[in-house]
Design a protein around this motif. Structure first.
Motif, PDB file in Angstrom:
ATOM      1  N   ILE A  42      23.118  53.042  11.342  1.00  0.00           N
ATOM      2  CA  ILE A  42      22.753  53.534  12.671  1.00  0.00           C
ATOM      3  C   ILE A  42      21.947  52.472  13.415  1.00  0.00           C
ATOM      4  O   ILE A  42      22.126  52.281  14.623  1.00  0.00           O
ATOM      5  CB  ILE A  42      21.961  54.855  12.584  1.00  0.00           C
ATOM      6  N   MET A  43      21.084  51.754  12.707  1.00  0.00           N
ATOM      7  CA  MET A  43      20.341  50.654  13.344  1.00  0.00           C
ATOM      8  C   MET A  43      21.307  49.635  13.923  1.00  0.00           C
ATOM      9  O   MET A  43      21.105  49.134  15.026  1.00  0.00           O
ATOM     10  CB  MET A  43      19.421  49.956  12.339  1.00  0.00           C
ATOM     11  N   SER A  44      22.338  49.334  13.176  1.00  0.00           N
ATOM     12  CA  SER A  44      23.350  48.391  13.645  1.00  0.00           C
ATOM     13  C   SER A  44      24.041  48.926  14.903  1.00  0.00           C
ATOM     14  O   SER A  44      24.276  48.179  15.855  1.00  0.00           O
ATOM     15  CB  SER A  44      24.372  48.136  12.539  1.00  0.00           C
ATOM     16  N   ASP A  45      24.337  50.214  14.905  1.00  0.00           N
ATOM     17  CA  ASP A  45      24.966  50.834  16.077  1.00  0.00           C
ATOM     18  C   ASP A  45      24.031  50.794  17.291  1.00  0.00           C
ATOM     19  O   ASP A  45      24.471  50.549  18.410  1.00  0.00           O
ATOM     20  CB  ASP A  45      25.367  52.277  15.768  1.00  0.00           C
ATOM     21  N   ILE A  46      22.750  51.045  17.051  1.00  0.00           N
ATOM     22  CA  ILE A  46      21.757  50.995  18.136  1.00  0.00           C
ATOM     23  C   ILE A  46      21.657  49.567  18.674  1.00  0.00           C
ATOM     24  O   ILE A  46      21.656  49.349  19.887  1.00  0.00           O
ATOM     25  CB  ILE A  46      20.389  51.519  17.657  1.00  0.00           C
ATOM     26  N   TYR A  47      21.592  48.611  17.779  1.00  0.00           N
ATOM     27  CA  TYR A  47      21.519  47.202  18.178  1.00  0.00           C
ATOM     28  C   TYR A  47      22.724  46.829  19.045  1.00  0.00           C
ATOM     29  O   TYR A  47      22.576  46.219  20.105  1.00  0.00           O
ATOM     30  CB  TYR A  47      21.451  46.317  16.930  1.00  0.00           C
ATOM     31  N   SER A  48      23.892  47.227  18.617  1.00  0.00           N
ATOM     32  CA  SER A  48      25.121  46.925  19.382  1.00  0.00           C
ATOM     33  C   SER A  48      25.142  47.643  20.727  1.00  0.00           C
ATOM     34  O   SER A  48      25.482  47.040  21.746  1.00  0.00           O
ATOM     35  CB  SER A  48      26.356  47.326  18.569  1.00  0.00           C
ATOM     36  N   ALA A  49      24.775  48.927  20.709  1.00  0.00           N
ATOM     37  CA  ALA A  49      24.819  49.728  21.941  1.00  0.00           C
ATOM     38  C   ALA A  49      23.818  49.240  22.981  1.00  0.00           C
ATOM     39  O   ALA A  49      24.025  49.433  24.185  1.00  0.00           O
ATOM     40  CB  ALA A  49      24.563  51.197  21.622  1.00  0.00           C
ATOM     41  N   THR A  50      22.739  48.598  22.519  1.00  0.00           N
ATOM     42  CA  THR A  50      21.713  48.105  23.450  1.00  0.00           C
ATOM     43  C   THR A  50      21.847  46.604  23.705  1.00  0.00           C
ATOM     44  O   THR A  50      20.956  46.006  24.320  1.00  0.00           O
ATOM     45  CB  THR A  50      20.295  48.405  22.916  1.00  0.00           C
TER      46      THR A  50
END
Length: 70
Positions: A42-50
Protein backbone atom coordinates in the motif's frame (compact mmCIF):
# COMPACT_ATOMS: atom_id res chain seq x y z
CA UNK A 1 4.84 15.35 2.98
CA UNK A 2 2.23 13.69 5.15
CA UNK A 3 -0.73 12.03 3.50
CA UNK A 4 -3.43 14.35 4.86
CA UNK A 5 -1.55 17.40 3.63
CA UNK A 6 -1.27 15.87 0.16
CA UNK A 7 -4.96 14.99 0.04
CA UNK A 8 -5.93 18.51 1.17
CA UNK A 9 -3.58 20.25 -1.27
CA UNK A 10 -5.05 18.24 -4.15
CA UNK A 11 -8.59 19.14 -3.09
CA UNK A 12 -9.75 15.57 -2.89
CA UNK A 13 -11.54 13.61 -0.20
CA UNK A 14 -10.10 10.65 1.66
CA UNK A 15 -12.74 8.54 -0.12
CA UNK A 16 -11.49 9.66 -3.53
CA UNK A 17 -7.90 8.91 -2.57
CA UNK A 18 -8.92 5.53 -1.14
CA UNK A 19 -10.54 4.61 -4.45
CA UNK A 20 -7.40 5.69 -6.28
CA UNK A 21 -5.21 3.26 -4.32
CA UNK A 22 -7.80 0.49 -3.86
CA UNK A 23 -8.44 0.59 -0.11
CA UNK A 24 -11.31 1.65 2.15
CA UNK A 25 -11.71 5.26 3.27
CA UNK A 26 -11.30 4.17 6.90
CA UNK A 27 -7.82 2.86 6.08
CA UNK A 28 -6.81 6.16 4.48
CA UNK A 29 -8.20 7.97 7.53
CA UNK A 30 -6.03 5.85 9.82
CA UNK A 31 -2.93 6.30 7.65
CA UNK A 32 -3.47 10.06 7.49
CA UNK A 33 -3.97 10.33 11.26
CA UNK A 34 -0.85 8.29 11.99
CA UNK A 35 -2.88 5.57 13.69
CA UNK A 36 -1.69 2.88 11.31
CA UNK A 37 1.32 2.35 9.07
CA UNK A 38 0.38 1.03 5.61
CA UNK A 39 1.56 -2.37 4.43
CA UNK A 40 4.59 -2.02 2.12
CA UNK A 41 2.42 -2.77 -0.97
CA UNK A 42 0.00 0.00 0.00
CA UNK A 43 2.92 2.35 0.69
CA UNK A 44 4.12 1.68 -2.83
CA UNK A 45 0.64 2.44 -4.17
CA UNK A 46 0.52 5.69 -2.16
CA UNK A 47 3.97 6.67 -3.42
CA UNK A 48 2.90 6.05 -7.02
CA UNK A 49 -0.48 7.75 -6.66
CA UNK A 50 1.18 10.87 -5.21
CA UNK A 51 4.02 10.90 -7.75
CA UNK A 52 6.50 10.53 -4.90
CA UNK A 53 5.15 13.41 -2.80
CA UNK A 54 4.28 11.02 0.04
CA UNK A 55 7.18 8.67 0.77
CA UNK A 56 7.32 5.58 3.00
CA UNK A 57 9.47 7.44 5.54
CA UNK A 58 6.63 9.94 5.99
CA UNK A 59 4.71 7.22 7.87
CA UNK A 60 7.45 6.61 10.43
CA UNK A 61 7.54 9.91 12.30
CA UNK A 62 7.55 8.90 15.95
CA UNK A 63 5.49 11.90 16.95
CA UNK A 64 2.61 10.64 14.86
CA UNK A 65 2.81 7.01 15.87
CA UNK A 66 3.32 7.35 19.61
CA UNK A 67 0.95 9.29 21.80
CA UNK A 68 2.44 11.61 24.35
CA UNK A 69 2.32 10.40 27.91
CA UNK A 70 1.07 12.84 30.51
Amino acid sequence: MDLQTYISLKGMSQEQFAQRIGVKQKSVSRYAAGERVPHPKIMSDIYSATNGAVEPNDFYELGKLWKKRD
